[in-house]
Design a protein around this motif. Structure first.
Motif, short mmCIF file in Angstrom:
data_model
loop_
_atom_site.label_atom_id
_atom_site.label_comp_id
_atom_site.label_asym_id
_atom_site.label_seq_id
_atom_site.Cartn_x
_atom_site.Cartn_y
_atom_site.Cartn_z
N PRO A 49 16.13 -22.82 7.78
CA PRO A 49 16.74 -23.21 9.06
C PRO A 49 17.07 -22.04 9.98
N TRP A 50 16.53 -20.88 9.70
CA TRP A 50 16.81 -19.73 10.55
C TRP A 50 15.58 -18.83 10.62
N THR A 51 15.57 -17.97 11.60
CA THR A 51 14.51 -16.98 11.72
C THR A 51 14.95 -15.73 10.98
N VAL A 62 10.63 -6.72 11.67
CA VAL A 62 9.45 -7.47 11.25
C VAL A 62 9.89 -8.91 10.98
N LYS A 63 9.27 -9.85 11.66
CA LYS A 63 9.57 -11.26 11.43
C LYS A 63 9.00 -11.69 10.10
N SER A 67 2.57 -15.22 7.38
CA SER A 67 1.50 -14.30 7.76
C SER A 67 1.86 -12.84 7.51
N SER A 68 3.14 -12.55 7.29
CA SER A 68 3.56 -11.16 7.12
C SER A 68 3.86 -10.79 5.68
N VAL A 69 3.72 -11.74 4.76
CA VAL A 69 3.97 -11.45 3.35
C VAL A 69 2.73 -11.80 2.54
N ARG A 70 2.62 -11.17 1.39
CA ARG A 70 1.49 -11.46 0.50
C ARG A 70 1.82 -11.06 -0.92
#
Length: 322
Positions: A49-51, A62-63, A67-70
């Motif tokens: 529920p939050w960014t 970094v958001k 797409s930004s984690v792996r």
């Protein structure tokens, strides 16, 4: 309320005081991976529920989204053991943080410890220390402090059972070395085993180089296997490693007959004298090819052959002088 929730930001700071992952992480790789999978699934479903943003030491944020984690394999022979990393949006091949115990930790914090007992060379035993080894090897050595071809994402991870020692200094991991044990398998799909202990990979962080730490790790390796008559260093030996060997063998002449550059499994026709090559490099013989061959399966004598570009050959009986 939903609109308000969408405006809330949860920030993960790149540094935090107190304890660090290696000090608090339980020896539970399965539980670690399950928690990471659950977090990743929540990111992918947009269920949080939050960014969330992660603040880098540079101040850049970094958001955190799918797409930004792996996931990255921690071990080359255990694909099930994976860890979740956050990648730099400007360089998606570089990890900047690791997800551990419900929090994001910067790679530098993963390498830190609050335990004063971790000082000097410490054998890797715990799961937390395996993560430290992974970050040093794959993230720091494999990407940040080593030039790679553009298509190479990460340096090859170590085996899950790799014998390794981490070098701790002033509360931080600054290097490591790994060992192939005598009798251990040379690799997947082969029944061949190493015939001697082998100093396999070694790394010191850039800002800690030229302080004798490479020599200290090589000395620790030799002292660990004091009872073995022959010790190996994995082929090919880099020019920088030859300089480490030169300094070590000049200070420890009694070790000159024990160290060999070896190809697995380390039979006598796969060994080359480290001390001999150091001497040849100092003599600046052009295009030297050299090898050490056992002359008989029943005799401990050796023949050392040195051939330069002009096909000059010199043969000497016995090992290089100590």
């Amino acid at each position: 309320m939903a609109a308000v929730a969408e405006l809330v930001e949860r920030r993960w700071e790149a540094t935090r005081p107190g304890t660090y992952p290696v000090d608090i992480l339980e020896d539970d790789p399965e539980g670690h991976q399950e928690a990471a999978l659950a977090y990743y699934a929540a990111l992918g479903q947009g269920a949080r529920p939050w960014t969330e943003v992660f603040s880098l030491p540079t101040g850049e944020q970094v958001k955190l989204d799918a797409s930004s984690v792996r996931f990255c394999s921690m071990h080359r022979d255990e694909p099930r053991h994976q860890t979740l990393v956050l990648v730099n949006p400007q360089d998606t091949k570089t990890a900047v943080a690791v997800y551990i115990k419900g929090s994001w930790w910067s790679t530098e914090d993963v390498l830190r410890t609050s335990d004063p007992a971790r000082e000097g060379l410490v054998k890797v035993r715990s799961f937390g220390e395996r993560i430290v080894l992974f970050v040093l090897n794959v993230v720091i050595f494999g990407r940040l402090e080593r030039e790679l071809d553009e298509d190479d994402m990460f340096f090859l991870p170590h085996s899950a059972k790799e014998q390794a020692n981490i070098l701790w200094r002033d509360g931080a991991a600054v290097g490591f070395y790994t060992t192939k044990m005598k009798g251990s398998l040379c690799g997947d799909g082969t029944g061949a085993c190493y015939l001697l202990p082998v100093f396999d990979t070694v790394f010191v962080r850039r800002r800690h180089r030229r302080q004798g730490l490479g020599v200290a790790m090589l000395q620790d390796f030799c002292e660990t296997f004091r009872e073995d008559e022959a010790l190996g260093i994995s082929w090919p030996v880099s020019p920088a490693m030859y300089q480490v060997c030169r300094r070590f063998l000049q200070a420890q002449p009694e070790e000159r007959g024990r160290l060999w550059e070896v190809e697995p499994p380390g039979a006598w026709d796969q060994r080359s004298s480290i001390w001999l090559k150091v001497q040849l490099q100092q003599s600046r013989l052009p295009n030297c090819e050299w090898r050490c061959e056992r002359t008989s399966t029943l005799s401990p004598s050796f023949v050392v052959s040195v051939t330069d570009a002009d096909s000059f050959t010199r043969t000497e009986s016995g090992l290089p002088a100590r």
